[in-house]
Every structure is written in structure tokens, then in C-alpha cells.
Design a protein around this motif. Structure first.
Motif, short mmCIF file in Angstrom:
data_model
loop_
_atom_site.label_atom_id
_atom_site.label_comp_id
_atom_site.label_asym_id
_atom_site.label_seq_id
_atom_site.Cartn_x
_atom_site.Cartn_y
_atom_site.Cartn_z
N GLY B 13 38.52 40.91 29.55
CA GLY B 13 38.74 42.33 29.83
C GLY B 13 39.48 42.56 31.13
O GLY B 13 39.80 43.70 31.48
N GLU B 14 39.76 41.48 31.87
CA GLU B 14 40.42 41.64 33.16
C GLU B 14 41.89 41.22 33.11
O GLU B 14 42.31 40.51 32.20
CB GLU B 14 39.69 40.83 34.24
CG GLU B 14 38.31 41.35 34.57
CD GLU B 14 38.33 42.75 35.18
OE1 GLU B 14 39.26 43.06 35.95
OE2 GLU B 14 37.40 43.53 34.88
N ALA B 15 42.62 41.66 34.12
CA ALA B 15 44.03 41.32 34.21
C ALA B 15 44.37 41.02 35.65
O ALA B 15 43.70 41.50 36.56
CB ALA B 15 44.89 42.49 33.73
N THR B 16 45.41 40.23 35.83
CA THR B 16 45.87 39.98 37.19
C THR B 16 47.39 39.87 37.19
O THR B 16 48.01 39.69 36.14
CB THR B 16 45.23 38.70 37.76
OG1 THR B 16 45.56 38.61 39.15
CG2 THR B 16 45.74 37.44 37.05
N ASP B 44 58.41 52.71 36.46
CA ASP B 44 57.92 51.68 37.37
C ASP B 44 56.40 51.70 37.48
O ASP B 44 55.86 52.41 38.31
CB ASP B 44 58.58 51.89 38.74
CG ASP B 44 58.31 50.72 39.65
OD1 ASP B 44 57.87 49.67 39.15
OD2 ASP B 44 58.52 50.87 40.86
N ALA B 48 49.43 45.22 34.75
CA ALA B 48 48.16 44.60 35.12
C ALA B 48 47.16 45.67 35.57
O ALA B 48 45.96 45.45 35.53
CB ALA B 48 48.37 43.58 36.23
N ASP B 49 47.67 46.83 35.97
CA ASP B 49 46.80 47.95 36.34
C ASP B 49 46.40 48.79 35.13
O ASP B 49 45.70 49.78 35.25
CB ASP B 49 47.51 48.88 37.34
CG ASP B 49 47.64 48.25 38.72
OD1 ASP B 49 46.88 47.31 39.01
OD2 ASP B 49 48.51 48.70 39.49
N GLY B 50 46.89 48.43 33.98
CA GLY B 50 46.67 49.25 32.78
C GLY B 50 45.32 49.02 32.14
O GLY B 50 44.47 48.31 32.67
N TRP B 51 45.16 49.61 30.98
CA TRP B 51 43.88 49.54 30.28
C TRP B 51 43.99 48.63 29.07
O TRP B 51 44.84 48.83 28.21
CB TRP B 51 43.46 50.95 29.85
CG TRP B 51 42.10 50.94 29.27
CD1 TRP B 51 41.77 50.93 27.95
CD2 TRP B 51 40.87 50.92 30.00
NE1 TRP B 51 40.40 50.90 27.82
CE2 TRP B 51 39.83 50.90 29.04
CE3 TRP B 51 40.54 50.91 31.37
CZ2 TRP B 51 38.49 50.88 29.42
CZ3 TRP B 51 39.20 50.88 31.73
CH2 TRP B 51 38.20 50.87 30.77
N ASP B 53 42.91 47.20 25.64
CA ASP B 53 42.18 47.68 24.48
C ASP B 53 42.49 46.73 23.35
O ASP B 53 43.59 46.77 22.78
CB ASP B 53 42.66 49.11 24.16
CG ASP B 53 41.67 49.83 23.27
OD1 ASP B 53 40.68 49.20 22.85
OD2 ASP B 53 41.89 51.02 23.00
N GLU B 58 47.49 49.51 27.73
CA GLU B 58 48.04 50.85 27.89
C GLU B 58 48.51 51.00 29.33
O GLU B 58 47.75 50.75 30.26
CB GLU B 58 46.95 51.88 27.56
CG GLU B 58 47.43 53.30 27.60
CD GLU B 58 46.28 54.30 27.44
OE1 GLU B 58 45.66 54.32 26.36
OE2 GLU B 58 46.02 55.04 28.40
N PRO B 60 49.30 52.35 32.89
CA PRO B 60 48.50 53.30 33.67
C PRO B 60 49.22 54.62 33.94
O PRO B 60 48.59 55.59 34.32
CB PRO B 60 48.24 52.55 34.98
CG PRO B 60 49.36 51.58 35.10
CD PRO B 60 49.69 51.17 33.68
N LEU B 61 50.52 54.65 33.74
CA LEU B 61 51.25 55.86 34.14
C LEU B 61 51.42 56.85 32.99
O LEU B 61 50.96 57.99 33.07
CB LEU B 61 52.59 55.48 34.76
CG LEU B 61 53.21 56.55 35.65
CD1 LEU B 61 52.20 57.13 36.62
CD2 LEU B 61 54.39 55.99 36.40
N HIS B 62 52.10 56.44 31.92
CA HIS B 62 52.33 57.38 30.83
C HIS B 62 51.82 56.86 29.50
O HIS B 62 52.26 57.29 28.44
CB HIS B 62 53.82 57.71 30.70
CG HIS B 62 54.46 57.97 32.02
ND1 HIS B 62 55.51 57.24 32.48
CD2 HIS B 62 54.16 58.85 32.99
CE1 HIS B 62 55.85 57.66 33.68
NE2 HIS B 62 55.03 58.63 34.02
N ALA B 63 50.95 55.85 29.57
CA ALA B 63 50.20 55.39 28.40
C ALA B 63 51.03 54.75 27.29
O ALA B 63 50.60 54.71 26.15
CB ALA B 63 49.35 56.54 27.83
#
Ligand SMILES: Cc1cc2nc3c(=O)[nH]c(=O)nc-3n(C[C@H](O)[C@H](O)[C@H](O)COP(=O)(O)OP(=O)(O)OC[C@H]3O[C@@H](n4cnc5c(N)ncnc54)[C@H](O)[C@@H]3O)c2cc1C
Ligand code: FES
Lengths: 390, 106
Positions: B13-16, B44, B48-51, B53, B58, B60-63
């Protein structure tokens, strides 16, 4: 004859509605009517990358190759001037009409102008691609910019103009910018970005008028101060494009009034995006949301209803972002005046923080500056916490 | 091969994000590791900050959604896919091979 759906407004909400129709297996005619000559394009970059010259027309185009397979009939450069509720026909400026079984209203909003400034060169609003091109050209040879209104668009234009090397002054009538969406405390924090980057911000100051003949030379404030200006940008909000519906019988308020699913008082007519004021179960009134993500996502529900589906309204948490001076600001949720803002990560002084707004101890909204990862988690959490309205 | 981190530091479930010529995002989906370009192809943002699923992330900015296995866009507004990169796990360490398409990604 195969059934027809007319989509009025060829921008984000209109295109999203057209895609949703095909996605939901509607195989009749889809006619998309738009008064701009351009194919659908994205507005957020107009105050950011596009204005800075870092994004091209191609970059801001919304359509994809997949869209070409949707078999949409485009009527661009054509203004809808009326709607006949009985025959459900959309009347067009060229005298023709589109008879439809379903109509999607997606005419968005336009920038509010400062009265009496028409015809004065150097004075701009920013809503359309043409506006952005004209402003970009004018900024290229300007030294001093005055922005009237420190809302999101005003702040973004100020920020972009600073990167272009202009001297920028922002004039805001309210004592604190962005207090409406973010609250006084956090509005003030975000407004500090201006000073950080050499933009002068004057708050609690009204504009008495613009000075200049033929071309603007200065902005005169209510206290008598004159701010010299080569270019003036007016960013004082937007007005829904609904006048064309005045005689249609469609119920209008601050936007086209709809229920929570986007359905108007006229059967077979739905409204989506910036032009629509949908009933909000939680706020117990009609709310007109002017955010990009709303215009992208909400049409799917309205179109499903138009096609006869009756399921629950999907839960959604309003979301918007703004990019200013290299800082990424993100907000999600529904904030009220007396909600309490609490910093849960980072610090305002570092311009990197996450703030949660709480109502009686329960998180209802979240604001992040340069915290995309944590923000996304909170946004998700808010989404799963929203009770499904029945 | 670029070392990413020990497997224990990247739980499911994690990202880097790892720095390469173009930054790369590495994800752990229920014990399987995937690597794609970190920068969203829309604007931009760091994926890695996204979600995460399932097998998609997804933005993080505009999905925008991207399939981690193929890099393909599975949800707008992005129009172009991201590149995938091969991940190698050796002796409890996660590595990426930038520029080498992940196995199975068309
Ligand atoms: C400069 C700028 C920056 C923005 N930045 C952000 C941001 O950072 N984050 C964010 O969340 N949101 C942002 N937004 C808001 C976002 O772009 C809007 O919410 C979104 O464009 C709404 O889409 P819409 O399709 O409902 O309306 P619009 O995009 O306004 O489109 C409506 C379309 O209908 C056309 N039309 C109007 N009347 C008629 C008629 N009678 N007949 C035919 N066509 C008609 C209009 O010309 C227009 O093309 C920004 C907006 C602007 C202008
Ligand atoms: S930057 Fe990723 S969807 Fe826009």
C-alpha cells in the motif's frame, strides 16, 4: 429516428457529459453546442502555465483520440439563444434548432467585469482562451500590473506575472483575501505568499475607478491613492451563463437550480458544472460549485439520471487546488464559518502544512500547502466519511 | 540497476520515489512491486504521492489514474501513458532498472 441528447456548452462539463452518455451506453445522437470557436480546452492552465508561456494550445486541449470514437456532432461557434420546454428544442443563434429528447445545460460562467471599463485598452478579465492570449500579449510589453481582486485567479495571475518579471500590486476590497473559501486565519496565511514573492498586496481597499483615455494608466482607490498600471486584470468572480434560459421555464437562481442529481424542474433537462446550482443535502440550500473536479465528475450522475437510472447520489467531497508562487494549495470538504482550523503537519511559516477544519471535533475539511501526499490521504478519508444521502 | 530500499521499508500500500534521469515511483501492491515514471503525464505532480487503489494509482492533483502494470491511463484527464520500469528484488532489497519496460507491460 434515434433519440437525441443536446449538450449546451462545449467545455469541461459538456465534454464530460458527452463522454458519460457514451460510457453509459447511449447510442443515439449527441449534439454538442458551444459558442466558442475552439474545441474544448482546459481553463486552469490559463492563469498558470499557459499564461507563463510554458504550456501550448495543444497542452490545454481537453479532447483525446478516444473522444473521436464517440461520434459526437459538434456545433462550435454557435450560441444557444433559447430552450423550448415543450418540444425540448435548443434554439441557436443561426436560426436553426436542435430537437432533443434530453438536454444537458453546461454553459458555465463568465468573468464579472468592472462596470464602465469596456473599451479601455489594457484592462483584462480571464476566463477564456482568447482572454488568456490577449493578456499574455499585453503582459509581454508591460512593466506594472495591478490585479483587482485577490481570489484564486487574481493570485495566480499575480504569481505568473512575477515570474515574467513584472511589478505587481494586488488590490482586495475585503480585509483578508480568500476568507470565504478558507476562513480568515488560513486566508491570511495563504495571502502571505504575495509578500514572500515581492507582490504588493493592499487589503480592505476599494477601487474608485480606472484612469486613462483609450488605454488604462492607473487604478484609483477609494482612499484617493493612484496606482500606475500598464495592465489591469479584474478578478472579481464569475457569473453563471443562464440569461439565455430566462424565458424557458427552467427554474433559475444563482445558476440553474437542480436537485442533488442535477435534474432541473423541466423533465429531460439536467444542468452540470459551473452554471448549475445543485441542492446540497448538507448545506440545505442550492450551492453553485465552481471547481474543475466537480465539472469533471458530476455530469456522470446527471447523465445517468437523464437516461433513467435512479440509484443513490454518489458521495462527493468538493475539491479544488490552486498553484501560486510555486506553492501547491489544495482544499477538500465543506467549511463553515465557525469550524476550527488546526495544523496537523508542518507549519504555516514554512509554507508547508496540512490544516484540518473540525466541527465539534469531527474533521469536515482539509487544506494543504505543499503536502500532496498527506492531503490525498485526508481527502480520501473525508470521502469515505461522508454519509450517503438517500 | 538503482537501489530503492529494503523491502521492509516499502510495505504493502506504500509508494516511494527514487531519483533517476526522470524520477521513478515504486509501489508495493500486496507484496508485488511496480515502478512507473513518477511525474504525471498531465501536469506536474508526483505519482508516488498519489492514492494506490488495487493495481492503479490516482494522481494527487487531478485524479488521473494509471495502471501500474502497463502504465496506461485508466482515468482522465491525462492523455498519455507513463513508462513502466522493471523491478528486481534481491536479498531483501528493491531495485529498479530504468528504461527497461516491466515484464508483461505491453
Ligand atoms: C483562469 C481560470 C483558472 C482556474 N483554475 C482552477 C483551479 O486551479 N482549480 C480548480 O478547481 N478550478 C479552476 N478553475 C475553474 C474551472 O476551470 C471551472 O470550474 C470549469 O471550467 C467549469 O467547467 P464548465 O464546463 O462548467 O464551464 P466553462 O468552462 O465555463 O464552460 C462553459 C462553456 O459554455 C459556453 N457557453 C456559454 N453560454 C453558451 C451558450 N448560450 N451557447 C453555447 N455555449 C455557451 C462558454 O463559452 C464555455 O465554452 C479555473 C477557471 C479559470 C477561468
Ligand atoms: S497532474 Fe496528474 S492528473 Fe493532473
Amino acid at each position: 429516428m434515434s433519440p437525441t441528447v443536446a449538450v449546451v456548452g462545449a467545455s469541461l462539463a459538456g465534454l464530460s457529459a458527452a463522454r458519460a452518455l457514451r460510457d453509459q451506453s447511449f447510442d443515439g445522437r449527441v449534439v454538442v453546442i458551444g459558442d466558442e470557436a475552439h474545441a474544448p480546452y482546459d481553463r486552469p492552465p490559463l492563469s498558470k502555465e499557459f499564461l507563463a508561456g510554458k504550456a501550448s494550445l495543444d497542452d490545454v486541449t481537453l479532447g483525446t483520440p478516444d473522444d473521436e470514437e464517440l461520434g459526437l456532432e459538434w456545433r462550435l461557434g454557435t450560441t444557444a439563444v433559447g430552450l423550448d420546454r415543450v418540444s425540448r428544442s435548443v434554439l441557436l443563434s443561426d436560426g436553426s434548432e436542435v430537437r432533443a429528447d434530453g438536454v444537458v445545460l453546461a454553459t458555465g460562467a463568465r468573468a464579472r467585469r468592472l462596470p464602465g471599463t469596456e473599451g479601455l485598452a489594457g484592462v483584462h478579465v480571464l476566463r477564456s482562451l482568447d482572454d488568456a492570449v490577449a493578456l499574455r500579449e499585453d503582459l509581454a510589453s508591460a512593466r506594472r500590473l495591478v490585479v483587482i481582486g485577490a481570489g484564486f485567479i487574481g493570485a495566480e495571475v499575480a504569481s505568473t506575472a512575477r515570474t515574467l518579471g513584472l511589478e505587481v500590486t494586488v488590490v482586495e476590497a475585503m480585509p483578508v483575501p480568500l476568507a470565504g473559501p478558507l476562513g480568515t486565519e488560513m486566508g491570511a496565511v495563504c495571502a502571505e505568499l504575495h509578500a514572500d514573492h515581492g507582490t504588493r498586496l493592499l487589503t480592505g481597499t476599494g477601487v474608485a475607478g480606472l484612469v486613462g483615455t483609450g488605454r488604462v494608466e492607473a487604478v484609483e482607490l477609494t482612499d484617493g491613492t493612484r496606482l500606475p498600471a500598464d495592465v489591469v486584470v479584474v478578478g472579481i468572480g464569475a457569473i453563471p451563463n443562464i440569461e439565455w434560459l430566462a424565458d424557458s421555464g427552467v427554474a433559475l437562481g444563482n445558476g440553474v437550480l437542480t436537485d442533488a442529481r442535477g435534474v432541473t424542474n423541466i423533465p429531460g433537462v439536467v444542468a452540470v458544472g459551473d452554471c448549475a446550482a445543485a441542492w446540497s443535502v448538507s448545506a440545505e440550500r442550492h450551492v453553485r460549485i465552481e471547481h474543475w473536479t466537480h465539472a469533471l465528475e458530476q455530469p456522470a450522475t446527471a447523465v445517468a439520471t437523464l437516461l433513467g437510472a435512479e440509484g443513490a447520489v454518489p458521495t462527493s467531497v468538493p475539491y479544488f487546488w490552486s498553484d501560486q508562487y510555486g506553492a501547491r494549495i489544495q482544499f477538500a470538504g465543506s467549511r463553515r464559518e465557525d469550524d476550527v482550523a488546526r495544523v496537523v503537519e508542518g507549519s504555516c511559516a514554512d509554507r508547508s502544512f496540512l490544516v484540518v477544519y473540525e466541527r465539534e471535533g469531527t474533521p469536515v475539511a482539509v487544506l494543504g500547502m505543499n503536502q500532496p501526499r498527506l492531503f490525498t490521504r485526508w481527502r480520501r478519508q473525508l470521502r469515505s466519511a461522508v454519509p450517503t444521502p438517500s | 540497476m538503482i537501489p530503492v530500499c529494503p523491502t521492509t521499508e516499502l510495505p504493502p500500500g506504500e509508494a516511494t520515489r527514487v531519483e533517476a534521469d526522470e524520477p521513478i515511483a515504486v509501489f508495493n501492491v500486496d507484496g508485488d512491486f511496480y515502478a512507473i515514471d513518477d511525474t504525471c503525464t498531465h501536469q506536474d505532480a508526483s505519482l508516488a504521492d498519489g492514492w494506490l487503489d488495487g493495481c492503479s494509482v490516482e494522481c494527487p492533483l487531478h485524479a488521473s489514474c494509471f495502471d501500474l502494470r502497463t502504465g496506461k491511463v485508466s482515468g482522465p484527464p491525462a492523455k498519455t501513458p507513463v513508462r513502466t520500469h522493471r523491478v528486481v528484488v534481491q536479498d531483501g532489497m528493491v531495485y529498479v532498472q530504468p528504461g527497461i519496460t516491466a515484464d508483461g507491460a505491453a
